[in-house]
Write a protein that holds these residues in place. Structure first.
Motif, PDB file in Angstrom:
ATOM      1  N   VAL A  30      -6.705  11.483  -4.118  1.00 37.63           N
ATOM      2  CA  VAL A  30      -5.404  11.297  -3.497  1.00 37.63           C
ATOM      3  C   VAL A  30      -5.526  10.230  -2.418  1.00 37.63           C
ATOM      4  O   VAL A  30      -6.397  10.301  -1.552  1.00 37.63           O
ATOM      5  CB  VAL A  30      -4.907  12.619  -2.859  1.00 37.63           C
ATOM      6  CG1 VAL A  30      -3.596  12.408  -2.147  1.00 37.63           C
ATOM      7  CG2 VAL A  30      -4.783  13.710  -3.924  1.00 37.63           C
ATOM      8  N   ILE A  31      -4.649   9.243  -2.493  1.00 35.78           N
ATOM      9  CA  ILE A  31      -4.562   8.227  -1.455  1.00 35.78           C
ATOM     10  C   ILE A  31      -3.325   8.553  -0.637  1.00 35.78           C
ATOM     11  O   ILE A  31      -2.216   8.606  -1.167  1.00 35.78           O
ATOM     12  CB  ILE A  31      -4.438   6.811  -2.050  1.00 35.78           C
ATOM     13  CG1 ILE A  31      -5.657   6.491  -2.905  1.00 35.78           C
ATOM     14  CG2 ILE A  31      -4.253   5.775  -0.938  1.00 35.78           C
ATOM     15  CD1 ILE A  31      -5.519   5.206  -3.711  1.00 35.78           C
ATOM     16  N   GLY A  32      -3.530   8.842   0.625  1.00 42.44           N
ATOM     17  CA  GLY A  32      -2.408   9.215   1.483  1.00 42.44           C
ATOM     18  C   GLY A  32      -2.764   8.947   2.934  1.00 42.44           C
ATOM     19  O   GLY A  32      -3.731   8.250   3.229  1.00 42.44           O
ATOM     20  N   ILE A  60       0.723  13.216   1.334  1.00 43.16           N
ATOM     21  CA  ILE A  60       1.459  12.292   0.477  1.00 43.16           C
ATOM     22  C   ILE A  60       2.918  12.734   0.486  1.00 43.16           C
ATOM     23  O   ILE A  60       3.229  13.870   0.840  1.00 43.16           O
ATOM     24  CB  ILE A  60       0.910  12.261  -0.970  1.00 43.16           C
ATOM     25  CG1 ILE A  60       0.973  13.652  -1.592  1.00 43.16           C
ATOM     26  CG2 ILE A  60      -0.496  11.705  -0.993  1.00 43.16           C
ATOM     27  CD1 ILE A  60       0.644  13.675  -3.064  1.00 43.16           C
ATOM     28  N   THR A  61       3.796  11.867   0.104  1.00 49.43           N
ATOM     29  CA  THR A  61       5.212  12.217   0.098  1.00 49.43           C
ATOM     30  C   THR A  61       5.525  13.153  -1.063  1.00 49.43           C
ATOM     31  O   THR A  61       4.809  13.203  -2.066  1.00 49.43           O
ATOM     32  CB  THR A  61       6.097  10.966  -0.034  1.00 49.43           C
ATOM     33  OG1 THR A  61       5.854  10.370  -1.306  1.00 49.43           O
ATOM     34  CG2 THR A  61       5.828   9.963   1.086  1.00 49.43           C
ATOM     35  N   ARG A  62       6.584  13.895  -0.912  1.00 47.75           N
ATOM     36  CA  ARG A  62       7.059  14.770  -1.990  1.00 47.75           C
ATOM     37  C   ARG A  62       7.353  13.933  -3.230  1.00 47.75           C
ATOM     38  O   ARG A  62       7.047  14.316  -4.354  1.00 47.75           O
ATOM     39  CB  ARG A  62       8.319  15.514  -1.524  1.00 47.75           C
ATOM     40  CG  ARG A  62       8.844  16.502  -2.525  1.00 47.75           C
ATOM     41  CD  ARG A  62      10.043  17.273  -1.933  1.00 47.75           C
ATOM     42  NE  ARG A  62      10.317  18.480  -2.673  1.00 47.75           N
ATOM     43  CZ  ARG A  62      10.983  18.515  -3.819  1.00 47.75           C
ATOM     44  NH1 ARG A  62      11.433  17.398  -4.357  1.00 47.75           N
ATOM     45  NH2 ARG A  62      11.198  19.665  -4.433  1.00 47.75           N
ATOM     46  N   GLU A  63       7.966  12.778  -3.036  1.00 49.97           N
ATOM     47  CA  GLU A  63       8.299  11.883  -4.146  1.00 49.97           C
ATOM     48  C   GLU A  63       7.051  11.490  -4.931  1.00 49.97           C
ATOM     49  O   GLU A  63       7.058  11.471  -6.162  1.00 49.97           O
ATOM     50  CB  GLU A  63       9.017  10.634  -3.626  1.00 49.97           C
ATOM     51  CG  GLU A  63       9.367   9.652  -4.716  1.00 49.97           C
ATOM     52  CD  GLU A  63      10.002   8.379  -4.195  1.00 49.97           C
ATOM     53  OE1 GLU A  63      10.383   7.560  -5.042  1.00 49.97           O
ATOM     54  OE2 GLU A  63      10.109   8.196  -2.964  1.00 49.97           O
ATOM     55  N   HIS A  91       0.861  -1.170   0.000  1.00 47.20           N
ATOM     56  CA  HIS A  91       0.000   0.000   0.000  1.00 47.20           C
ATOM     57  C   HIS A  91       0.900   1.222   0.000  1.00 47.20           C
ATOM     58  O   HIS A  91       1.878   1.280   0.742  1.00 47.20           O
ATOM     59  CB  HIS A  91      -0.906   0.007   1.235  1.00 47.20           C
ATOM     60  CG  HIS A  91      -1.783  -1.192   1.312  1.00 47.20           C
ATOM     61  ND1 HIS A  91      -2.864  -1.368   0.500  1.00 47.20           N
ATOM     62  CD2 HIS A  91      -1.713  -2.292   2.088  1.00 47.20           C
ATOM     63  CE1 HIS A  91      -3.442  -2.514   0.789  1.00 47.20           C
ATOM     64  NE2 HIS A  91      -2.753  -3.104   1.755  1.00 47.20           N
ATOM     65  N   CYS A  92       0.558   2.187  -0.839  1.00 44.79           N
ATOM     66  CA  CYS A  92       1.388   3.379  -0.891  1.00 44.79           C
ATOM     67  C   CYS A  92       0.547   4.557  -1.365  1.00 44.79           C
ATOM     68  O   CYS A  92      -0.519   4.368  -1.950  1.00 44.79           O
ATOM     69  CB  CYS A  92       2.586   3.162  -1.806  1.00 44.79           C
ATOM     70  SG  CYS A  92       2.142   2.730  -3.489  1.00 44.79           S
ATOM     71  N   PRO A  93       1.024   5.762  -1.144  1.00 41.91           N
ATOM     72  CA  PRO A  93       0.301   6.930  -1.613  1.00 41.91           C
ATOM     73  C   PRO A  93       0.179   6.911  -3.127  1.00 41.91           C
ATOM     74  O   PRO A  93       1.029   6.364  -3.825  1.00 41.91           O
ATOM     75  CB  PRO A  93       1.184   8.094  -1.164  1.00 41.91           C
ATOM     76  CG  PRO A  93       2.060   7.556  -0.098  1.00 41.91           C
ATOM     77  CD  PRO A  93       2.242   6.118  -0.420  1.00 41.91           C
ATOM     78  N   ASP A  94      -0.872   7.543  -3.628  1.00 42.18           N
ATOM     79  CA  ASP A  94      -1.069   7.606  -5.070  1.00 42.18           C
ATOM     80  C   ASP A  94      -1.987   8.772  -5.395  1.00 42.18           C
ATOM     81  O   ASP A  94      -2.723   9.255  -4.537  1.00 42.18           O
ATOM     82  CB  ASP A  94      -1.690   6.298  -5.580  1.00 42.18           C
ATOM     83  CG  ASP A  94      -1.390   6.037  -7.050  1.00 42.18           C
ATOM     84  OD1 ASP A  94      -0.893   6.949  -7.734  1.00 42.18           O
ATOM     85  OD2 ASP A  94      -1.648   4.920  -7.498  1.00 42.18           O
ATOM     86  N   ILE A  95      -1.922   9.229  -6.631  1.00 40.28           N
ATOM     87  CA  ILE A  95      -2.810  10.251  -7.153  1.00 40.28           C
ATOM     88  C   ILE A  95      -3.453   9.655  -8.390  1.00 40.28           C
ATOM     89  O   ILE A  95      -2.764   9.165  -9.281  1.00 40.28           O
ATOM     90  CB  ILE A  95      -2.041  11.535  -7.511  1.00 40.28           C
ATOM     91  CG1 ILE A  95      -1.362  12.096  -6.267  1.00 40.28           C
ATOM     92  CG2 ILE A  95      -2.979  12.565  -8.132  1.00 40.28           C
ATOM     93  CD1 ILE A  95      -0.415  13.244  -6.546  1.00 40.28           C
ATOM     94  N   ALA A 139       3.978  12.087  -9.931  1.00 38.24           N
ATOM     95  CA  ALA A 139       2.670  12.282 -10.562  1.00 38.24           C
ATOM     96  C   ALA A 139       2.644  13.513 -11.462  1.00 38.24           C
ATOM     97  O   ALA A 139       1.806  13.602 -12.364  1.00 38.24           O
ATOM     98  CB  ALA A 139       1.590  12.425  -9.488  1.00 38.24           C
ATOM     99  N   LYS A 140       3.551  14.445 -11.238  1.00 34.15           N
ATOM    100  CA  LYS A 140       3.539  15.711 -11.966  1.00 34.15           C
ATOM    101  C   LYS A 140       3.484  15.516 -13.474  1.00 34.15           C
ATOM    102  O   LYS A 140       2.752  16.213 -14.175  1.00 34.15           O
ATOM    103  CB  LYS A 140       4.760  16.537 -11.575  1.00 34.15           C
ATOM    104  CG  LYS A 140       4.818  17.892 -12.216  1.00 34.15           C
ATOM    105  CD  LYS A 140       6.036  18.675 -11.753  1.00 34.15           C
ATOM    106  CE  LYS A 140       6.096  20.003 -12.452  1.00 34.15           C
ATOM    107  NZ  LYS A 140       7.285  20.765 -12.056  1.00 34.15           N
TER     108      LYS A 140
END
Length: 62
Positions: free
Chosen positions: A19-21, A47-50, A5-9, A55-56
């Motif tokens: 946003v998943i965070g 969410i993390t900066r990374e 499981h990890c953050p995601d956009i 996602a940018k």
């Protein structure tokens, strides 16, 4: 797919983004800048900066 499981956009079908965070509303609610606010139904999600930088490239300019 790996079960991690990890953050995601994610871009939704209507063009908005989800946003998943980590929900840090309780911790950060009183620390928002004076020009920021949230409604009772909104949460502060971190969410993390990374994650955001990765996602940018997938976020359209317009």
């Amino acid at each position: 797919m790996s079960g991690d499981h990890c953050p995601d956009i994610l871009e939704l079908s209507d063009g908005s983004f989800a946003v998943i965070g980590t929900d840090r509303t309780e911790e950060l609610d009183g620390k928002l800048p004076a020009d920021a606010s949230r409604a009772d139904y909104e949460r502060i999600v971190v969410i993390t900066r990374e994650t955001l930088l990765r996602a940018k490239k997938d976020i359209p300019e317009a």
